[in-house]
Design a protein around this motif. Structure first.
Motif, PDB file in Angstrom:
ATOM      1  N   LYS A  96       0.688  -1.101   0.083  1.00  0.00           N
ATOM      2  CA  LYS A  96      -0.010  -0.094  -0.135  1.00  0.00           C
ATOM      3  C   LYS A  96       0.805   1.243   0.071  1.00  0.00           C
ATOM      4  CE  LYS A  96      -3.935  -2.259   2.371  1.00  0.00           C
ATOM      5  NZ  LYS A  96      -4.610  -2.180   3.478  1.00  0.00           N
ATOM      6  N   ASN A  97       2.161   1.159   0.261  1.00  0.00           N
ATOM      7  CA  ASN A  97       3.047   2.196   0.355  1.00  0.00           C
ATOM      8  C   ASN A  97       4.185   2.185  -0.655  1.00  0.00           C
ATOM      9  OD1 ASN A  97       1.712   3.797   2.491  1.00  0.00           O
ATOM     10  ND2 ASN A  97       2.111   1.842   3.529  1.00  0.00           N
ATOM     11  N   LYS A  98       4.021   1.806  -1.773  1.00  0.00           N
ATOM     12  CA  LYS A  98       4.973   1.637  -2.820  1.00  0.00           C
ATOM     13  C   LYS A  98       5.757   2.921  -3.315  1.00  0.00           C
ATOM     14  CE  LYS A  98       2.011  -1.661  -5.304  1.00  0.00           C
ATOM     15  NZ  LYS A  98       1.258  -1.844  -6.830  1.00  0.00           N
ATOM     16  N   PRO A  99       7.122   2.727  -3.484  1.00  0.00           N
ATOM     17  CA  PRO A  99       7.746   1.550  -3.602  1.00  0.00           C
ATOM     18  C   PRO A  99       8.555   0.871  -2.491  1.00  0.00           C
ATOM     19  CG  PRO A  99       9.222   3.450  -4.064  1.00  0.00           C
ATOM     20  CD  PRO A  99       7.987   3.955  -3.861  1.00  0.00           C
ATOM     21  N   TYR A 100       8.830  -0.194  -2.315  1.00  0.00           N
ATOM     22  CA  TYR A 100       9.321  -1.042  -1.233  1.00  0.00           C
ATOM     23  C   TYR A 100      10.707  -1.292  -1.629  1.00  0.00           C
ATOM     24  CZ  TYR A 100       4.677  -1.245   1.100  1.00  0.00           C
ATOM     25  OH  TYR A 100       3.673  -0.983   1.501  1.00  0.00           O
ATOM     26  N   ALA A 101      11.728  -1.517  -0.587  1.00  0.00           N
ATOM     27  CA  ALA A 101      13.012  -1.508  -0.783  1.00  0.00           C
ATOM     28  C   ALA A 101      13.385  -2.793   0.411  1.00  0.00           C
ATOM     29  CB  ALA A 101      13.872  -0.624  -0.588  1.00  0.00           C
ATOM     30  N   CYS A 102      14.302  -3.743  -0.083  1.00  0.00           N
ATOM     31  CA  CYS A 102      14.896  -4.697   0.831  1.00  0.00           C
ATOM     32  C   CYS A 102      16.385  -4.308   0.982  1.00  0.00           C
ATOM     33  CB  CYS A 102      14.848  -5.997   0.403  1.00  0.00           C
ATOM     34  SG  CYS A 102      15.470  -6.517  -1.151  1.00  0.00           S
ATOM     35  N   ALA A 103      17.382  -5.125   1.778  1.00  0.00           N
ATOM     36  CA  ALA A 103      18.495  -4.860   2.100  1.00  0.00           C
ATOM     37  C   ALA A 103      19.275  -4.685   0.585  1.00  0.00           C
ATOM     38  CB  ALA A 103      19.202  -5.793   2.846  1.00  0.00           C
ATOM     39  N   GLN A 104      18.804  -5.576  -0.180  1.00  0.00           N
ATOM     40  CA  GLN A 104      19.693  -5.671  -1.540  1.00  0.00           C
ATOM     41  C   GLN A 104      19.023  -4.646  -2.676  1.00  0.00           C
ATOM     42  OE1 GLN A 104      18.897  -9.765  -3.067  1.00  0.00           O
ATOM     43  NE2 GLN A 104      18.809 -10.597  -0.900  1.00  0.00           N
ATOM     44  N   GLY A 105      18.209  -3.842  -2.283  1.00  0.00           N
ATOM     45  CA  GLY A 105      17.592  -2.830  -3.105  1.00  0.00           C
ATOM     46  C   GLY A 105      16.356  -3.117  -3.543  1.00  0.00           C
ATOM     47  N   PHE A 106      15.897  -2.316  -4.810  1.00  0.00           N
ATOM     48  CA  PHE A 106      14.386  -2.191  -5.215  1.00  0.00           C
ATOM     49  C   PHE A 106      14.159  -3.165  -6.210  1.00  0.00           C
ATOM     50  CE2 PHE A 106      15.334   1.771  -3.426  1.00  0.00           C
ATOM     51  CZ  PHE A 106      14.201   2.429  -2.709  1.00  0.00           C
TER      52      PHE A 106
END
Length: 462
Positions: A96-106
């Motif tokens: 619901k709150n794009k964009p999302y990132a993880c430790a490796q990036g988008f």
């Protein structure tokens, strides 16, 4: 979800919203991130790429790891995990709150793969769409408008068993939800797409000579695959075919490589802005075949960037075109066009784009001068016109080959964003030679450069 439902889901194969993993591993992080940035998805643990069910039993530690992955995303996210007999399922909702990132990036979902993007790339994508992704938007649909022929053809090409109720299978494939069909489903399975998407058609226009006089026009408005094939057949019917006699048989060669034409059209379909009121337009005259489609383009990109690869605008639609082998690896279409033209010994198609329009133009060869037999079979290559056009500037340097100067100026006139690399490829000389030619033309005031090396453009000074 019960075991039977899960078994039927596996039969739909991996795709935009479905991923198989033999076990819990580090790649789960990017898959969850990509699904969150798309329309959600499911990751099934205990199935390999050959659809063999190996089984996977979740432990409390596994559940903790999966939940930590979601909590450590930026912004914070959550997923659900379920054990369905011998298999484990991770349910990833649409973020619901794009964009999302993880430790490796988008990451975003492109076809059946998760592709890494830069933050500005993914932000720009969502901002330009106002948070709405066209091909995943669901609307009311009257199933009397549903084409069973198009549906069955899709399943056959995708190698999906058709032993489920239609709506259940559409639901498993993420086309159908809450009694609504998404726009990708409408494009692929409508009898007449204009009832729901008035301008999502393909229009072909044939002109007399090089004039603006229309001598034939055809609009294709059935399902996407039918429109694609019908448009390609129309183009082929308006082009010349060369017959080469070889002893007791003959071979036929379309004047332009069909593979290149198909790639140009599928690029228009996969990347077009479907919120636009303009259709895909194919203009054919005695000199060229031009594909035009509405887009939302990042003007910092160059044609070189596109040749290196790009992610499709309509990713869910792209993933399903990939399912039926209509497209291959994302961003590789222009390279395939280039290779097809090189195989035919023809100049690369001219690529031009503005903020809202994308054009791919193929120069039609004069078969009296540049027959396939002469170019390819006899190995003489493409012969460029020797005649100097009337509007070529007089102030061209004497020590630069006249033919190359004419071609450089004409290429810039047709595509003022052409790059040195593209000129080098088109004219079969190295980049140092092109730079030297351009410098001389700039010194003489024949051409002028506006803007930076990346994102700027040329102008021919008259």
């Amino acid at each position: 979800m019960n075991k039977k439902e899960l078994s039927e889901l596996i039969k739909t194969l991996e795709g935009y919203n479905l991923e198989f993993k033999e076990t819990l591993n580090n790649s789960i992080v990017k898959e969850i991130c990509a699904f969150a940035n798309a329309s959600g998805g499911r990751i099934i643990l205990g199935v390999n790429d050959n659809l063999e069910v190996l089984g996977y039993k979740l432990t409390n530690r596994d559940i903790s790891i999966i939940q930590d992955i979601a909590r450590n995303m930026d912004p914070v996210f959550s997923v659900e995990v379920e054990q369905v007999e011998e298999l484990a399922v991770i349910y990833v909702p649409e973020g619901k709150n794009k964009p999302y990132a993880c430790a490796q990036g988008f990451f975003v979902r492109v076809g059946a793969n998760s592709q890494k993007l830069k933050r500005d790339e993914i932000q720009k994508f969502f901002q330009e769409n106002g948070g709405v992704v066209f091909d995943e938007k669901f609307i009311d649909f009257d199933f009397t408008d549903f084409s069973n022929e198009a549906y069955n053809r899709f399943l056959k090409k995708a190698k999906i068993d058709n032993n489920l109720d239609c709506k259940q299978l559409l639901s498993n494939l993420e086309f159908f939800r809450n009694d609504k069909l998404n726009y990708s489903g409408i494009l692929l399975f409508s009898k007449d797409i204009t009832k729901y998407l008035r301008n999502a058609t393909i229009q072909c226009v044939l002109y007399q000579g090089t004039s603006s006089t229309i001598i034939d026009k055809k609009e294709f408005l059935k399902d996407l695959l039918s429109n694609f094939e019908d448009a390609i057949n129309y183009i082929k019917s308006k082009l010349n075919t060369e017959y080469v006699i070889k002893s007791t048989y003959r071979e036929e060669y379309l004047e332009l490589p069909e593979e290149a034409l198909r790639e140009a059209l599928i690029n228009s379909i996969a990347h077009r802005d479907y919120f636009s009121t303009a259709p895909i337009l194919i203009n054919i005259n005695i000199e060229s075949v031009k594909f035009l489609n509405p887009v939302i383009m990042d003007l910092s990109l160059t044609v070189d960037d596109l040749m290196r690869g790009s992610y499709p605008r309509n990713m869910f639609l792209f993933s399903n075109l990939e399912r039926i082998d209509l497209v291959e690896k994302a961003g590789s279409g222009f390279l395939r066009i280039k290779k097809a033209m090189e195989k035919y010994e023809l100049p690369m198609a001219n690529i031009y784009f503005s903020k809202r329009l994308f054009e791919v133009t193929f120069q039609r060869p004069d078969l009296q001068i540049n027959s396939y037999k002469r170019r390819v079979i006899d190995g003489k290559g493409f012969e460029y016109a020797e005649n100097v056009p009337e509007n070529v500037p007089e102030n061209v340097p004497e020590n630069v080959p006249e033919k190359r100067i004419i071609l450089i100026i004409n290429i810039i006139k047709n595509n003022n964003r052409v790059t040195i690399s593209e000129l080098s490829t088109r004219l079969s000389v190295n980049e140092k030679t092109i730079k030297r030619d351009l410098d001389k033309l700039k010194t003489l005031g024949t051409i002028k450069r506006f803007g930076p090396a990346k994102g700027g453009h040329w102008e021919v000074i008259k």
